[in-house]
Design a protein around this motif. Sequence first.
Motif, PDB file in Angstrom:
ATOM      1  N   VAL A 131       3.451  12.941 -15.136  1.00  8.60           N
ATOM      2  CA  VAL A 131       2.226  13.165 -16.031  1.00  8.60           C
ATOM      3  C   VAL A 131       1.874  14.578 -16.210  1.00  8.60           C
ATOM      4  CG1 VAL A 131      -0.232  12.673 -16.822  1.00  8.60           C
ATOM      5  CG2 VAL A 131       1.508  10.752 -15.857  1.00  8.60           C
ATOM      6  N   ALA A 132       1.779  15.448 -15.228  1.00 12.59           N
ATOM      7  CA  ALA A 132       1.341  16.652 -14.919  1.00 12.59           C
ATOM      8  C   ALA A 132       2.427  17.498 -15.749  1.00 12.59           C
ATOM      9  CB  ALA A 132       1.145  16.985 -13.661  1.00 12.59           C
ATOM     10  N   LEU A 133       3.852  17.126 -15.321  1.00 10.58           N
ATOM     11  CA  LEU A 133       4.971  17.838 -15.924  1.00 10.58           C
ATOM     12  C   LEU A 133       4.762  17.536 -17.479  1.00 10.58           C
ATOM     13  CD1 LEU A 133       7.658  17.259 -13.533  1.00 10.58           C
ATOM     14  CD2 LEU A 133       6.731  19.228 -13.966  1.00 10.58           C
ATOM     15  N   CYS A 134       4.642  16.456 -18.018  1.00  9.18           N
ATOM     16  CA  CYS A 134       4.540  16.193 -19.424  1.00  9.18           C
ATOM     17  C   CYS A 134       3.420  17.076 -20.034  1.00  9.18           C
ATOM     18  CB  CYS A 134       4.510  14.713 -19.567  1.00  9.18           C
ATOM     19  SG  CYS A 134       4.166  14.033 -21.210  1.00  9.18           S
ATOM     20  N   ALA A 135       2.398  16.798 -19.517  1.00 11.57           N
ATOM     21  CA  ALA A 135       1.200  17.782 -19.993  1.00 11.57           C
ATOM     22  C   ALA A 135       1.407  19.001 -20.120  1.00 11.57           C
ATOM     23  CB  ALA A 135      -0.001  17.262 -19.214  1.00 11.57           C
ATOM     24  N   ALA A 136       1.951  19.604 -19.291  1.00 16.70           N
ATOM     25  CA  ALA A 136       2.500  20.990 -19.242  1.00 16.70           C
ATOM     26  C   ALA A 136       3.481  21.544 -20.021  1.00 16.70           C
ATOM     27  CB  ALA A 136       2.755  21.656 -17.529  1.00 16.70           C
ATOM     28  N   ALA A 174       0.845  -1.367  -0.198  1.00 16.22           N
ATOM     29  CA  ALA A 174      -0.014   0.054  -0.013  1.00 16.22           C
ATOM     30  C   ALA A 174       0.949   1.119  -0.094  1.00 16.22           C
ATOM     31  CB  ALA A 174      -0.841   0.069   1.151  1.00 16.22           C
ATOM     32  N   VAL A 175       2.004   1.391   0.859  1.00 18.44           N
ATOM     33  CA  VAL A 175       2.863   2.279   0.925  1.00 18.44           C
ATOM     34  C   VAL A 175       3.565   2.647  -0.533  1.00 18.44           C
ATOM     35  CG1 VAL A 175       4.852   3.531   2.019  1.00 18.44           C
ATOM     36  CG2 VAL A 175       3.074   2.452   3.403  1.00 18.44           C
ATOM     37  N   TRP A 176       4.225   1.388  -0.820  1.00 21.03           N
ATOM     38  CA  TRP A 176       4.665   1.847  -2.428  1.00 21.03           C
ATOM     39  C   TRP A 176       3.839   2.103  -3.663  1.00 21.03           C
ATOM     40  CZ3 TRP A 176       4.419  -0.471  -7.079  1.00 21.03           C
ATOM     41  CH2 TRP A 176       5.478  -0.190  -7.981  1.00 21.03           C
ATOM     42  N   SER A 177       2.691   1.473  -3.574  1.00 20.19           N
ATOM     43  CA  SER A 177       1.774   2.001  -4.418  1.00 20.19           C
ATOM     44  C   SER A 177       1.575   3.438  -4.205  1.00 20.19           C
ATOM     45  CB  SER A 177       0.588   1.124  -4.610  1.00 20.19           C
ATOM     46  OG  SER A 177       0.748  -0.255  -4.672  1.00 20.19           O
ATOM     47  N   THR A 178       1.024   3.906  -3.042  1.00 17.41           N
ATOM     48  CA  THR A 178       0.741   5.276  -2.939  1.00 17.41           C
ATOM     49  C   THR A 178       1.953   6.404  -3.354  1.00 17.41           C
ATOM     50  OG1 THR A 178      -0.584   4.675  -1.022  1.00 17.41           O
ATOM     51  CG2 THR A 178       0.035   6.916  -1.296  1.00 17.41           C
ATOM     52  N   TRP A 179       3.149   6.146  -2.864  1.00 16.14           N
ATOM     53  CA  TRP A 179       4.218   6.886  -3.208  1.00 16.14           C
ATOM     54  C   TRP A 179       4.468   6.876  -4.828  1.00 16.14           C
ATOM     55  CZ3 TRP A 179       8.934   6.312  -5.102  1.00 16.14           C
ATOM     56  CH2 TRP A 179       9.499   5.018  -4.963  1.00 16.14           C
ATOM     57  N   THR A 180       4.512   5.601  -5.574  1.00 14.10           N
ATOM     58  CA  THR A 180       4.797   5.478  -6.873  1.00 14.10           C
ATOM     59  C   THR A 180       3.691   6.306  -7.762  1.00 14.10           C
ATOM     60  OG1 THR A 180       5.848   3.291  -6.502  1.00 14.10           O
ATOM     61  CG2 THR A 180       5.184   4.022  -8.540  1.00 14.10           C
ATOM     62  N   ALA A 181       2.490   5.871  -7.281  1.00 12.08           N
ATOM     63  CA  ALA A 181       1.270   6.833  -7.920  1.00 12.08           C
ATOM     64  C   ALA A 181       1.254   8.230  -7.944  1.00 12.08           C
ATOM     65  CB  ALA A 181      -0.001   6.324  -7.211  1.00 12.08           C
ATOM     66  N   LEU A 182       1.800   8.680  -6.858  1.00 11.77           N
ATOM     67  CA  LEU A 182       2.017  10.199  -6.825  1.00 11.77           C
ATOM     68  C   LEU A 182       3.170  10.627  -7.576  1.00 11.77           C
ATOM     69  CD1 LEU A 182       1.681  10.714  -2.909  1.00 11.77           C
ATOM     70  CD2 LEU A 182      -0.024  11.316  -4.621  1.00 11.77           C
ATOM     71  N   VAL A 241      -2.028   0.417 -18.844  1.00 11.88           N
ATOM     72  CA  VAL A 241      -2.403   1.699 -18.214  1.00 11.88           C
ATOM     73  C   VAL A 241      -0.917   1.932 -17.493  1.00 11.88           C
ATOM     74  CG1 VAL A 241      -3.549   2.995 -16.313  1.00 11.88           C
ATOM     75  CG2 VAL A 241      -4.800   1.595 -18.300  1.00 11.88           C
ATOM     76  N   CYS A 242      -0.396   1.051 -16.763  1.00 10.86           N
ATOM     77  CA  CYS A 242       0.634   1.088 -15.756  1.00 10.86           C
ATOM     78  C   CYS A 242       1.830   1.639 -16.736  1.00 10.86           C
ATOM     79  CB  CYS A 242       0.967   0.167 -14.826  1.00 10.86           C
ATOM     80  SG  CYS A 242      -0.087  -0.208 -13.491  1.00 10.86           S
ATOM     81  N   ALA A 243       2.157   0.785 -17.820  1.00 10.07           N
ATOM     82  CA  ALA A 243       3.322   1.248 -18.419  1.00 10.07           C
ATOM     83  C   ALA A 243       3.218   2.377 -19.233  1.00 10.07           C
ATOM     84  CB  ALA A 243       3.437   0.107 -19.688  1.00 10.07           C
ATOM     85  N   GLY A 244       2.064   2.965 -19.789  1.00 12.73           N
ATOM     86  CA  GLY A 244       1.652   3.954 -20.633  1.00 12.73           C
ATOM     87  C   GLY A 244       1.984   5.073 -19.676  1.00 12.73           C
ATOM     88  N   SER A 245       1.547   5.132 -18.424  1.00 14.13           N
ATOM     89  CA  SER A 245       1.500   6.241 -17.639  1.00 14.13           C
ATOM     90  C   SER A 245       2.935   6.273 -17.068  1.00 14.13           C
ATOM     91  CB  SER A 245       0.803   5.903 -16.329  1.00 14.13           C
ATOM     92  OG  SER A 245      -0.595   5.588 -16.626  1.00 14.13           O
ATOM     93  N   ALA A 246       3.637   5.092 -16.916  1.00 12.35           N
ATOM     94  CA  ALA A 246       5.023   5.303 -16.512  1.00 12.35           C
ATOM     95  C   ALA A 246       5.883   6.080 -17.560  1.00 12.35           C
ATOM     96  CB  ALA A 246       5.715   3.782 -16.220  1.00 12.35           C
TER      97      ALA A 246
END
Length: 214
Positions: free
Chosen positions: A20-25, A6-14, A73-78
Motif C-alpha cells: 500500500v505504501a509503494l502504491c501511495a508513493a 497470529a503469525v500469518w496475519s502479522t506477516w501478511t498485514a506487514l 477492506v481486506c480485498a481492497g487493501s490486497a
Amino acid sequence: MRAYRAVWSTWTALTVCVGVALCAATSPVFVVVLLFATVGVCAGVISGNLHLLAEKPAPATRVLVTKVAKSAVCAGSAAVACYGFGPTMGAALVPLVVGVACTSPPFVGRVRRWADGESGPADNTLGAAAAEPRPTAYQELAYWSDAELYAVWCSSLASISRPSGSGQKVTVASAREYLLTEFERRHPEEVSAWLNSGAGLAGDPPRFLLDRDN
C-alpha cells in the motif's frame, strides 16, 4: 492453530502495508482510492451473497455486516498492495499471492480437515448428543441453530469432567474442534473475545451463542 493464525496475519498485514505504501508513493491518490473502493465493493457484495446462500440459518445482520466489511477492506487493501508491488516485482508477484493464499489459516484448516477425513480412524459417539463429526457431519453443523451448538458444547464439557477412557476424551476433544470451527465461522469477533479472555480455556460455555435469535 491460534498461534499460526497470529503469525500469518502479522506477516501478511506487514506485506500488505508495504504494498500500500509503494502504491501511495508511486500512484495518484484518486487511483489508490478508486482501486480500493472498486475492489472492496465487489468483494463485499460477493461475500454477502455467499454468506446468505451458504449459511443456514442466515447470520444475524450485525454479524453479516461485520463479515462483509472485513472482506471488503481486506480485498481492497490486497488489490492496492498488488498494484503497488506490480512495477517492482513483475511476474514474481504471482507466486507471492499464491503463497499467501495457500498458507492462509482457512486453507490450511480445510486441508487438515480433508486429511483427517481421509486417514482418521472411526470414532465413538459423544455421549447421546452426536457422533464425532466427520467431514460430512461437519457440514451438517451449518444447519444447527446456535442453541443446539451450545447444548452439544455443554455436553462435551460434562463428558470431559467425568472419569472416562483416554480414547473417549480424544473423541470429545476432536468434536469440540469442529464445534469451535463452526463458532468461529459464525461469530468470529465473539469467539476471539471469548478465547482471549481465557473464558473458553477455563471451561466457561460460549454464552454469546444464546445472546441472539436462532
